[in-house]
Design an enzyme around this catalytic site. Sequence first.
Site, PDB file in Angstrom:
ATOM      1  N   LYS A  22       0.858  -1.198   0.000  1.00 22.89           N
ATOM      2  CA  LYS A  22       0.000   0.000   0.000  1.00 22.89           C
ATOM      3  C   LYS A  22       0.890   1.243   0.000  1.00 22.89           C
ATOM      4  CE  LYS A  22      -1.753   1.599   4.051  1.00 22.89           C
ATOM      5  NZ  LYS A  22      -1.477   2.999   4.326  1.00 22.89           N
ATOM      6  N   ASN A  23       1.893   1.260   0.874  1.00 22.97           N
ATOM      7  CA  ASN A  23       2.681   2.485   1.065  1.00 22.97           C
ATOM      8  C   ASN A  23       3.722   2.723  -0.012  1.00 22.97           C
ATOM      9  OD1 ASN A  23       1.071   2.937   3.208  1.00 22.97           O
ATOM     10  ND2 ASN A  23       2.612   2.494   4.775  1.00 22.97           N
ATOM     11  N   ARG A  92      -4.257  10.710   4.459  1.00 23.36           N
ATOM     12  CA  ARG A  92      -3.134  11.634   4.582  1.00 23.36           C
ATOM     13  C   ARG A  92      -2.172  11.529   3.412  1.00 23.36           C
ATOM     14  NH1 ARG A  92       0.234  14.219   7.423  1.00 23.36           N
ATOM     15  NH2 ARG A  92       2.426  13.748   7.169  1.00 23.36           N
ATOM     16  N   CYS A 116      -4.935  12.484  12.733  1.00 23.89           N
ATOM     17  CA  CYS A 116      -5.726  11.255  12.854  1.00 23.89           C
ATOM     18  C   CYS A 116      -5.423  10.699  14.238  1.00 23.89           C
ATOM     19  CB  CYS A 116      -5.326  10.266  11.751  1.00 23.89           C
ATOM     20  SG  CYS A 116      -3.640   9.720  11.891  1.00 23.89           S
ATOM     21  N   ARG A 121       0.059  14.571  12.847  1.00 22.68           N
ATOM     22  CA  ARG A 121       0.464  14.419  11.440  1.00 22.68           C
ATOM     23  C   ARG A 121       0.815  15.763  10.782  1.00 22.68           C
ATOM     24  NH1 ARG A 121      -1.249   9.219   9.950  1.00 22.68           N
ATOM     25  NH2 ARG A 121       0.451   9.291   8.477  1.00 22.68           N
ATOM     26  N   PRO A 122       1.777  16.498  11.302  1.00 22.83           N
ATOM     27  CA  PRO A 122       2.162  17.780  10.690  1.00 22.83           C
ATOM     28  C   PRO A 122       2.792  17.586   9.302  1.00 22.83           C
ATOM     29  CG  PRO A 122       3.768  17.138  12.325  1.00 22.83           C
ATOM     30  CD  PRO A 122       2.647  16.126  12.421  1.00 22.83           C
ATOM     31  N   ASP A 124       5.113  20.181   8.204  1.00 20.29           N
ATOM     32  CA  ASP A 124       6.103  21.261   8.153  1.00 20.29           C
ATOM     33  C   ASP A 124       7.341  20.898   7.345  1.00 20.29           C
ATOM     34  OD1 ASP A 124       6.256  19.496  10.532  1.00 20.29           O
ATOM     35  OD2 ASP A 124       8.155  20.515  10.860  1.00 20.29           O
ATOM     36  N   LEU A 125       7.753  19.629   7.404  1.00 25.13           N
ATOM     37  CA  LEU A 125       8.966  19.223   6.662  1.00 25.13           C
ATOM     38  C   LEU A 125       8.685  19.217   5.151  1.00 25.13           C
ATOM     39  CD1 LEU A 125      10.173  16.345   9.000  1.00 25.13           C
ATOM     40  CD2 LEU A 125      11.078  18.674   8.864  1.00 25.13           C
ATOM     41  N   ASP A 309       4.492   0.834  12.143  1.00 25.74           N
ATOM     42  CA  ASP A 309       3.279   0.196  11.604  1.00 25.74           C
ATOM     43  C   ASP A 309       3.147  -1.257  12.043  1.00 25.74           C
ATOM     44  OD1 ASP A 309       3.322   1.941   8.401  1.00 25.74           O
ATOM     45  OD2 ASP A 309       2.827   2.565  10.436  1.00 25.74           O
ATOM     46  N   ILE A 331       7.990   7.173  17.002  1.00 22.18           N
ATOM     47  CA  ILE A 331       7.557   7.877  15.782  1.00 22.18           C
ATOM     48  C   ILE A 331       6.255   8.628  16.037  1.00 22.18           C
ATOM     49  CG2 ILE A 331       6.984   7.603  13.334  1.00 22.18           C
ATOM     50  CD1 ILE A 331       9.866   6.816  13.959  1.00 22.18           C
ATOM     51  N   ARG A 401      -8.891  -0.158   5.056  1.00 22.84           N
ATOM     52  CA  ARG A 401      -8.051   0.899   4.471  1.00 22.84           C
ATOM     53  C   ARG A 401      -6.670   0.360   4.139  1.00 22.84           C
ATOM     54  NH1 ARG A 401      -7.022   6.299   7.357  1.00 22.84           N
ATOM     55  NH2 ARG A 401      -5.584   6.260   5.606  1.00 22.84           N
TER      56      ARG A 401
HETATM   57  C1  EPZ Z   1       4.222   7.065   6.359  1.00 23.98           C
HETATM   58  O1  EPZ Z   1       3.449   8.138   6.831  1.00 23.98           O
HETATM   59  C2  EPZ Z   1       3.295   5.867   6.300  1.00 23.98           C
HETATM   60  N1  EPZ Z   1       2.182   6.151   5.400  1.00 23.98           N
HETATM   61  C3  EPZ Z   1       2.742   5.550   7.686  1.00 23.98           C
HETATM   62  O2  EPZ Z   1       1.969   4.356   7.564  1.00 23.98           O
HETATM   63  C4  EPZ Z   1       3.913   5.277   8.620  1.00 23.98           C
HETATM   64  O3  EPZ Z   1       3.404   5.049   9.916  1.00 23.98           O
HETATM   65  C5  EPZ Z   1       4.856   6.484   8.614  1.00 23.98           C
HETATM   66  O4  EPZ Z   1       5.294   6.766   7.264  1.00 23.98           O
HETATM   67  C6  EPZ Z   1       6.092   6.241   9.464  1.00 23.98           C
HETATM   68  O5  EPZ Z   1       6.780   5.127   8.976  1.00 23.98           O
HETATM   69  C7  EPZ Z   1       2.371   6.027   4.067  1.00 23.98           C
HETATM   70  O6  EPZ Z   1       3.456   5.741   3.601  1.00 23.98           O
HETATM   71  C8  EPZ Z   1       1.157   6.259   3.199  1.00 23.98           C
HETATM   72  P1  EPZ Z   1       6.245  10.424   8.401  1.00 23.98           P
HETATM   73  P2  EPZ Z   1       4.074   9.635   6.798  1.00 23.98           P
HETATM   74  O7  EPZ Z   1       6.186  11.729   7.709  1.00 23.98           O
HETATM   75  O8  EPZ Z   1       5.025   9.791   5.708  1.00 23.98           O
HETATM   76  C9  EPZ Z   1       6.640  13.549  11.893  1.00 23.98           C
HETATM   77  C10 EPZ Z   1       0.117   2.997   7.740  1.00 23.98           C
HETATM   78  O9  EPZ Z   1      -0.202   2.399   8.765  1.00 23.98           O
HETATM   79  N2  EPZ Z   1       6.539  14.551  10.836  1.00 23.98           N
HETATM   80  O10 EPZ Z   1       7.373   9.507   8.097  1.00 23.98           O
HETATM   81  O11 EPZ Z   1       2.951  10.585   6.905  1.00 23.98           O
HETATM   82  C11 EPZ Z   1       5.355  12.751  12.061  1.00 23.98           C
HETATM   83  O12 EPZ Z   1       4.451  13.418  12.918  1.00 23.98           O
HETATM   84  C12 EPZ Z   1       0.562   4.431   7.821  1.00 23.98           C
HETATM   85  O13 EPZ Z   1       0.190   2.487   6.591  1.00 23.98           O
HETATM   86  C13 EPZ Z   1       6.787  15.892  11.148  1.00 23.98           C
HETATM   87  O14 EPZ Z   1       7.089  16.227  12.287  1.00 23.98           O
HETATM   88  O15 EPZ Z   1       4.877   9.664   8.175  1.00 23.98           O
HETATM   89  C14 EPZ Z   1       5.855  11.472  12.678  1.00 23.98           C
HETATM   90  O16 EPZ Z   1       6.035  11.658  14.059  1.00 23.98           O
HETATM   91  C15 EPZ Z   1       0.205   5.049   9.160  1.00 23.98           C
HETATM   92  N3  EPZ Z   1       6.700  16.823  10.157  1.00 23.98           N
HETATM   93  C16 EPZ Z   1       7.214  11.269  12.005  1.00 23.98           C
HETATM   94  O17 EPZ Z   1       7.602  12.560  11.528  1.00 23.98           O
HETATM   95  C17 EPZ Z   1       6.403  16.482   8.860  1.00 23.98           C
HETATM   96  O18 EPZ Z   1       6.355  17.372   7.990  1.00 23.98           O
HETATM   97  C18 EPZ Z   1       7.212  10.293  10.842  1.00 23.98           C
HETATM   98  O19 EPZ Z   1       6.177  10.689   9.976  1.00 23.98           O
HETATM   99  C19 EPZ Z   1       6.166  15.120   8.569  1.00 23.98           C
HETATM  100  C20 EPZ Z   1       6.245  14.172   9.565  1.00 23.98           C
END
Ligand code: EPZ
Length: 423
Positions: A22-23, A92, A116, A121-122, A124-125, A309, A331, A401
Amino acid sequence: MEKLVVYGGKPLKGKVAVSGSKNASLPILTAALLTDEKCVIEGVPNLRDITTMIRILRNFGMKVIQDGHRVSIDPCKYTSTEAPYKLVSTMRASFCVLGPLLGKHKKAKVSLPGGCVIGPRPVDLHLKGLRALGAKIDVEGGYVLAKTRGLRGTSIYLGGSFGSSVLGTANVLMAAVLAKGRTVIENAACEPELVDLAHVLLKMGAKIQGHGTPMLIVDGVRKLGGFKHRVIPDRIEAGTFLLAAAITNSELTITGARPDHMGAVLDKLREVGVQVQVRDTTMIVRKGNPSKYRSVDVVTLPYPGFPTDMQAQMMALLCRTPGISIITEKIYPDRYMHVAELGRMGAQIKMEGACAIIQGVDRLKGAPVMASDLRASAALVLAGLASKGTTEVHRLYHLDRGYDRVDQKLVALGASVHREKTD
Ligand code: EPZ
């Protein structure tokens, strides 16, 4: 709405094939926004998040045909570069249309994804990286309004307080491939799903080095072509079936996997005492002696660390593992909605900040429980399979989902589960 009724206590048996990731599929679908040529993606799982992403691409005016596990995309003539709140708020990952729209069309209006249950789920990056590439970005009325005269390569540090960002890296990477000049992304995410996306972009004619490492180097090109690609297997689904075998003490063969993407999960299961044999793309879990399983400590980290996950699913197993285990969620520190639900089934879990302290119990007892996110719902199904009595997992749309017909796959392995409509 639907619930899954699980009659616990039965061992599983047989073989299960892993679906496509999926991801990996989600960002790869958005890569079609970078070209005017046809794109074909094979091995796409049939699940709600994919349906949502296809709706978003169609909303841009793209012709998208889903035929089983194959998705064919003809970008034809875009009519819009807007991703509406009603679609983005349900998933997201749709936020990663922003980078390719900016790269190819130099403008985009994308709803902020919102939070969620697993956390705020910010983004900013994502915005930091796109601004560094020269995009003008405003946030108004819950939407990101982005435009540029032309993106220019630069050096970007993309690490945040929780480490790298998977979709943040995807967004910035897909903007950089059409930017003028070289872009270096430091503290890029290394997840296999991003490596798969990079392989697609390379097929399209992008110039990328360092994919799979924290240092990505991109040399922008003027134009990208179409692609044909089969997505990698879903390492989280494969891991979920490993846990299903371990928690029910079953012998199970999992085929079509990528064990090389699952080092942390395989290592932790073996530390518990679960016997897993790996041969190429097949993993075989042997029957063990759960009373001899050992408690362990788990810390979730960016890849190649233990995946967040898989945290809920691992917790389900540790609820049945003798001794005291500690899970630390680094995370998403709030990703513990499943704790209270597992408690309803007799699990002994105490929360200390972002740590869950789990006292293993001999037996879990079936109960009605509420799914809260897609991985927590999988954990509750696993706990139900190992429980005495009947478990009802409500709000089954969470499971749908992220998993492609997981209930049918479990029935084929001998589990007694079925769906029922609820009011
Ligand atoms: C991906 O989400 C996955 N989703 C998530 O899987 C997975 O849990 C996550 O990566 C972490 O491995 C998809 O790939 C569709 P991140 P993503 O940005 O990219 C913080 C599932 O179960 N952060 O890597 O949105 C954030 O809050 C889903 O399939 C910022 O601070 O996650 C988190 O603490 C759930 N600022 C950490 O970084 C930002 O701009 C990692 O988030 C972005 C993220």
